[in-house]
Design a protein around this motif. Structure first.
Motif, PDB file in Angstrom:
ATOM      1  N   VAL A 279       0.841  -1.200   0.000  1.00  0.00           N
ATOM      2  CA  VAL A 279       0.000   0.000   0.000  1.00  0.00           C
ATOM      3  C   VAL A 279       0.877   1.251   0.000  1.00  0.00           C
ATOM      4  O   VAL A 279       0.584   2.237  -0.688  1.00  0.00           O
ATOM      5  CB  VAL A 279      -0.940  -0.005   1.219  1.00  0.00           C
ATOM      6  CG1 VAL A 279      -1.732   1.294   1.288  1.00  0.00           C
ATOM      7  CG2 VAL A 279      -1.895  -1.189   1.158  1.00  0.00           C
ATOM      8  N   LYS A 280       1.968   1.211   0.760  1.00  0.00           N
ATOM      9  CA  LYS A 280       2.884   2.360   0.774  1.00  0.00           C
ATOM     10  C   LYS A 280       3.485   2.593  -0.611  1.00  0.00           C
ATOM     11  O   LYS A 280       3.654   3.741  -1.058  1.00  0.00           O
ATOM     12  CB  LYS A 280       3.991   2.117   1.788  1.00  0.00           C
ATOM     13  CG  LYS A 280       3.531   2.142   3.233  1.00  0.00           C
ATOM     14  CD  LYS A 280       4.691   1.835   4.182  1.00  0.00           C
ATOM     15  CE  LYS A 280       4.219   1.816   5.624  1.00  0.00           C
ATOM     16  NZ  LYS A 280       5.323   1.470   6.563  1.00  0.00           N
ATOM     17  N   SER A 306      -7.205   8.728  -3.672  1.00  0.00           N
ATOM     18  CA  SER A 306      -6.329   8.973  -2.530  1.00  0.00           C
ATOM     19  C   SER A 306      -7.037   8.658  -1.214  1.00  0.00           C
ATOM     20  O   SER A 306      -6.417   8.132  -0.274  1.00  0.00           O
ATOM     21  CB  SER A 306      -5.848  10.425  -2.531  1.00  0.00           C
ATOM     22  OG  SER A 306      -5.014  10.679  -1.404  1.00  0.00           O
ATOM     23  N   ASP A 307      -8.327   8.977  -1.158  1.00  0.00           N
ATOM     24  CA  ASP A 307      -9.087   8.625   0.047  1.00  0.00           C
ATOM     25  C   ASP A 307      -9.122   7.110   0.249  1.00  0.00           C
ATOM     26  O   ASP A 307      -8.987   6.615   1.383  1.00  0.00           O
ATOM     27  CB  ASP A 307     -10.517   9.168  -0.055  1.00  0.00           C
ATOM     28  CG  ASP A 307     -10.585  10.669   0.177  1.00  0.00           C
ATOM     29  OD1 ASP A 307      -9.605  11.224   0.718  1.00  0.00           O
ATOM     30  OD2 ASP A 307     -11.609  11.280  -0.171  1.00  0.00           O
ATOM     31  N   ILE A 308      -9.315   6.393  -0.857  1.00  0.00           N
ATOM     32  CA  ILE A 308      -9.347   4.927  -0.763  1.00  0.00           C
ATOM     33  C   ILE A 308      -7.996   4.404  -0.293  1.00  0.00           C
ATOM     34  O   ILE A 308      -7.912   3.527   0.588  1.00  0.00           O
ATOM     35  CB  ILE A 308      -9.733   4.314  -2.126  1.00  0.00           C
ATOM     36  CG1 ILE A 308     -11.204   4.661  -2.453  1.00  0.00           C
ATOM     37  CG2 ILE A 308      -9.524   2.804  -2.123  1.00  0.00           C
ATOM     38  CD1 ILE A 308     -11.646   4.216  -3.829  1.00  0.00           C
ATOM     39  N   LEU A 312      -6.831   2.300   3.111  1.00  0.00           N
ATOM     40  CA  LEU A 312      -6.011   1.091   3.111  1.00  0.00           C
ATOM     41  C   LEU A 312      -4.737   1.285   3.936  1.00  0.00           C
ATOM     42  O   LEU A 312      -4.221   0.335   4.533  1.00  0.00           O
ATOM     43  CB  LEU A 312      -5.655   0.702   1.672  1.00  0.00           C
ATOM     44  CG  LEU A 312      -6.843   0.372   0.751  1.00  0.00           C
ATOM     45  CD1 LEU A 312      -6.343   0.004  -0.638  1.00  0.00           C
ATOM     46  CD2 LEU A 312      -7.680  -0.760   1.328  1.00  0.00           C
ATOM     47  N   GLU A 313      -4.223   2.516   3.957  1.00  0.00           N
ATOM     48  CA  GLU A 313      -3.037   2.810   4.758  1.00  0.00           C
ATOM     49  C   GLU A 313      -3.338   2.794   6.255  1.00  0.00           C
ATOM     50  O   GLU A 313      -2.421   2.715   7.067  1.00  0.00           O
ATOM     51  CB  GLU A 313      -2.475   4.183   4.385  1.00  0.00           C
ATOM     52  CG  GLU A 313      -1.829   4.236   3.014  1.00  0.00           C
ATOM     53  CD  GLU A 313      -1.401   5.650   2.662  1.00  0.00           C
ATOM     54  OE1 GLU A 313      -0.226   5.840   2.290  1.00  0.00           O
ATOM     55  OE2 GLU A 313      -2.241   6.570   2.773  1.00  0.00           O
ATOM     56  N   PHE A 340      -8.729  -1.290   9.484  1.00  0.00           N
ATOM     57  CA  PHE A 340      -7.669  -0.606   8.735  1.00  0.00           C
ATOM     58  C   PHE A 340      -6.652   0.099   9.634  1.00  0.00           C
ATOM     59  O   PHE A 340      -5.454   0.008   9.401  1.00  0.00           O
ATOM     60  CB  PHE A 340      -8.297   0.405   7.768  1.00  0.00           C
ATOM     61  CG  PHE A 340      -9.210  -0.211   6.755  1.00  0.00           C
ATOM     62  CD1 PHE A 340      -8.690  -0.895   5.665  1.00  0.00           C
ATOM     63  CD2 PHE A 340     -10.583  -0.133   6.892  1.00  0.00           C
ATOM     64  CE1 PHE A 340      -9.525  -1.473   4.719  1.00  0.00           C
ATOM     65  CE2 PHE A 340     -11.435  -0.708   5.961  1.00  0.00           C
ATOM     66  CZ  PHE A 340     -10.906  -1.387   4.870  1.00  0.00           C
ATOM     67  N   VAL A 341      -7.125   0.813  10.654  1.00  0.00           N
ATOM     68  CA  VAL A 341      -6.202   1.571  11.500  1.00  0.00           C
ATOM     69  C   VAL A 341      -5.428   0.645  12.434  1.00  0.00           C
ATOM     70  O   VAL A 341      -4.207   0.742  12.567  1.00  0.00           O
ATOM     71  CB  VAL A 341      -6.966   2.639  12.314  1.00  0.00           C
ATOM     72  CG1 VAL A 341      -5.995   3.425  13.203  1.00  0.00           C
ATOM     73  CG2 VAL A 341      -7.712   3.582  11.384  1.00  0.00           C
TER      74      VAL A 341
END
Length: 714
Positions: A279-280, A306-308, A312-313, A340-341
């Motif tokens: 993801v990074k 970018s929000d998506i 994922l980040e 996710f977090v």
């Protein structure tokens, strides 16, 4: 007073603003609670008890209002109340069995597995009630007492409780994200299926304003099938940059690690780190897209993507902002946080995260369901029970029952009431059930599961259960066991309940009440049976007196019918030796005397004479009845064609007769002649004495016949 505690009387007992006028007139409003249910009687009464007769007459004309504190459960509501009792009862038996095991067994894996199973049974049954109440079935009144949405609220709350507080044994320390996401997607479906169908029908769905919100929410909710479908559509987007980025996002969505796919959490954590690195890398690739190429003809696709990627980040600020933009509430933020977090978030960690989220996105205080969710997420079981009781007393009672066993709430009372928190909510639910007297069996089951206060309340409910003995007695098709004296019907159910909960004093009191009701209906045989069951020997003596009174007032025919109904009970008592001597003798006398009259009616004179003599020989006749029985002997002494008594028997009759004359002359006539005086409808003892003189004459003639008979014999 809370709004739900206000009783609205229609028409009003006192018009608005005129209560002070009522007080000035020396009156006030009073109320009384009905003991058979939780109905309240409201009426106007005089403040001064020493009122005049004129005022009393005025008071009697005042209306009486009967107001119920709860609406009586309707048929569909009873489905929930009666069937979930089975689960509740099974749970109480489990708790009782825990008392016989080693300390701490209640928290063992074996016991927790059974508790979890019963809790899931609750959830499944609530779901059935929700489905039933949601169906468009035609009804007479067109409405339900509780809507399908109400049962849906119970369903979401109870299932969330199971997810957060009753994990499968061995998974207590496992990440909770997947289970919470499944709960959220089951009960709060977003995005809608209709919206997805509309977008899928478009050739260029990205041109629709709802496309990116739909795709973002699908990814946020872990709906990989829908997400992959619409990501694949972006591969045909005019922007080559977006096409290339999309081809990278698709395998990321497909390969996102899920705990359920791993047998060891360590492997899951390792897979998450490797996936996070990808993801990074995607973020680095996105940042290389020039600013001028981040737009299409409709909007900035780069910001949407970018929000998506931010989701994922696992960037909490992005997750929270996106949820807010999508119109999602705090629940969706909390669940997305656990996916996710912090994908390794445990149940015990959720309270801290929820507190942070709720401080910025508070729950809706007007929605009891949402307040229950917030309390459960925040690890506040006591607060959850409070809001659950506002939603439905059924929910707070059954949640509190399980919470106490899990040691989530204190089992000891925290104030002087002597009632624990669990018992408080269970008794509140039981009082709601008490609004319908027909639900008394369920009511006492819940009350008896509580400590002493609840058990005493249950005792009072049992003492006031309508036994319906009058209906049973008047029904020609009634079960023949009732006529035989067996305890059946409602009374049998009450007895069974008393035996089950070891409330012997209550059972005996109920039997005494039943006996009194049956005596008033002249069902003496069944009344005696109930007195024996209650071991109420004084009551039994009163029944004997009532049966004998039937002879005095109406003669032998009705008396015989009533007394012979007691005969089976007499045989039972003699076999078991349960009763004291004086009561036993009187019972035997009633039955023997009734049998004597039955034999007379059938003209079995020899047997009748034998029974009459047995009454005196065995000494079972009360002295007050000697005179009556002696008068009955005249027909055998004087008119029988054969000699029915032996000389010794006739001598015993003469002895009893002389005893009466002697005692009467000594002033004890009331003890020996009172019954005979009433039988012959006389007002003086003299007439009774004259009646006995006919017995003396009959005996004299009998002795003469006996002598003559012996003189001419062989």
């Amino acid at each position: 007073m809370a709004a739900k505690d206000v009783l609205h009387l229609v028409p009003p007992l006192v018009e608005a603003g005129k209560f002070n006028d009522l007080v000035k007139a020396g009156q006030t409003i009073s109320s009384a609670l009905c003991p058979s249910d939780n109905t309240v009687l409201v009426f106007i009464k005089d403040k001064n008890p020493s009122v005049s007769e004129e005022a009393r007459a005025t008071d009697e004309e005042q209306p009486l209002y009967f107001a119920s504190l709860n609406a009586i459960p309707s048929s569909e509501r009873r489905l929930l109340l009666t069937d979930t009792l089975i689960i509740f009862t099974a749970f109480q038996k489990l708790l009782q069995s825990a008392e016989t095991r080693e300390p701490g067994w209640l928290q063992s894996e074996q016991c927790l597995t059974m508790i979890r199973k019963l809790a899931i049974d609750y959830v499944n049954f609530i779901k059935e009630c929700w489905v039933h109440a949601s169906q468009p079935i035609p009804r007479v009144d067109g409405t339900l007492q509780f809507t399908g949405d109400h049962y849906r609220g119970l369903y979401t709350c109870f299932s969330l409780f199971v997810v957060l507080y009753l994990p499968e044994p061995g998974y207590e320390q496992a990440p909770v994200g997947d289970e919470l996401m499944e709960w959220l997607n089951t009960h709060f479906i977003e995005p809608s299926t209709e919206e997805g169908d509309q977008l899928s029908a478009l050739d260029r769905p990205w041109e629709d304003e709802s496309f990116w919100p739909y795709l973002t929410r699908s990814i946020l909710r872990g709906l990989s099938k829908a997400s992959l479908f619409f990501l694949a559509a972006l591969e045909h987007h005019p922007s080559e940059k977006l096409q290339r980025l999309t081809s990278t996002v698709i395998p990321l969505i497909e390969s996102q690690p899920r705990l359920m796919n791993f047998t060891v959490e360590r492997e899951f954590a390792y897979a998450m780190r490797r996936w996070g690195d990808k993801v990074k890398a995607l973020r680095i690739e996105m940042d290389r897209v020039p600013e001028k190429e981040r737009f299409d003809r409709f909007e900035n696709w780069w910001e949407r993507l970018s929000d998506i990627v931010g989701i994922l980040e696992g960037r909490q600020d992005v997750v929270q902002r996106v949820c807010d933009d999508l119109g999602a509430d705090w629940k969706e933020v909390a669940v997305a946080w656990s996916i996710f977090v912090d994908p390794r978030m445990r149940r015990q960690d959720m309270a801290e995260v929820a507190a942070q989220i709720l401080s910025e996105m508070p729950p809706d205080p007007t929605q009891h369901e949402d307040m229950v969710h917030a309390a459960l997420f925040s690890g506040q079981p006591i607060e959850a029970l409070h809001h659950a009781s506002n939603l439905d007393c059924w929910l707070s009672a059954h949640l509190g029952d399980i919470m106490e066993s899990l040691q989530l709430i204190d089992a000891e009372p925290k104030d002087d009431s002597g009632i624990s928190l669990r018992d408080q909510y269970v008794l509140s639910y039981a009082e709601y059930l008490h609004s319908d007297p027909a639900l008394w069996r369920i009511t006492v089951d819940y009350m008896y599961s509580c400590e002493e206060i609840g058990q005493r309340r249950a005792d009072e409910v049992l003492l006031r259960v309508p036994l319906q003995l009058n209906e049973q007695n008047s029904d020609l098709k009634v079960d023949p066991r009732i006529r035989a004296g067996d305890i059946v019907g409602v009374l049998k159910d009450v007895n069974k309940t008393c035996f089950e909960y070891k409330r012997e004093n209550v059972r005996r009191t109920v039997c005494r009440i039943a006996a009194q009701a049956l005596v008033s209906d002249k069902d003496y045989g069944l009344a005696v049976s109930y007195c024996i069951s209650a071991e109420d020997w004084l009551g039994l003596g009163r029944i004997v007196d009532r049966v004998l009174e039937e002879y005095i007032t109406d003669g032998p025919q009705g008396f015989t019918q009533y007394a012979l109904a007691i005969a089976p009970s007499v045989q039972e008592l003699r076999a078991q030796s349960l009763i004291q001597g004086v009561f036993m003798h009187r019972l035997i006398f009633v039955v023997r005397y009734a049998r004597f009259h039955e034999l007379v009616q059938k003209r079995h004179y020899q047997d009748a004479a034998s029974d009459l003599m047995t009454i005196f020989v065995e000494g079972i006749a009360p002295t007050s009845w000697w005179a009556v029985v002696l008068c009955d002997s005249v027909q055998f002494l004087q008119y029988a064609p054969t000699l029915l008594f032996s000389s010794s028997a006739a001598s015993l009759l003469l002895q009893r007769l002389e005893d009466i004359f002697t005692r009467t002359s000594q002033g004890a006539g009331a003890d020996y002649l009172s019954v005979l005086t009433r039988v012959i409808k006389s007002k003086s003892e003299r007439e009774a004495v004259d009646q006995l003189k006919t017995v003396r004459i009959a005996l004299a003639r009998y002795f003469a016949r006996s002598l003559v008979s012996r003189g001419i014999g062989p």
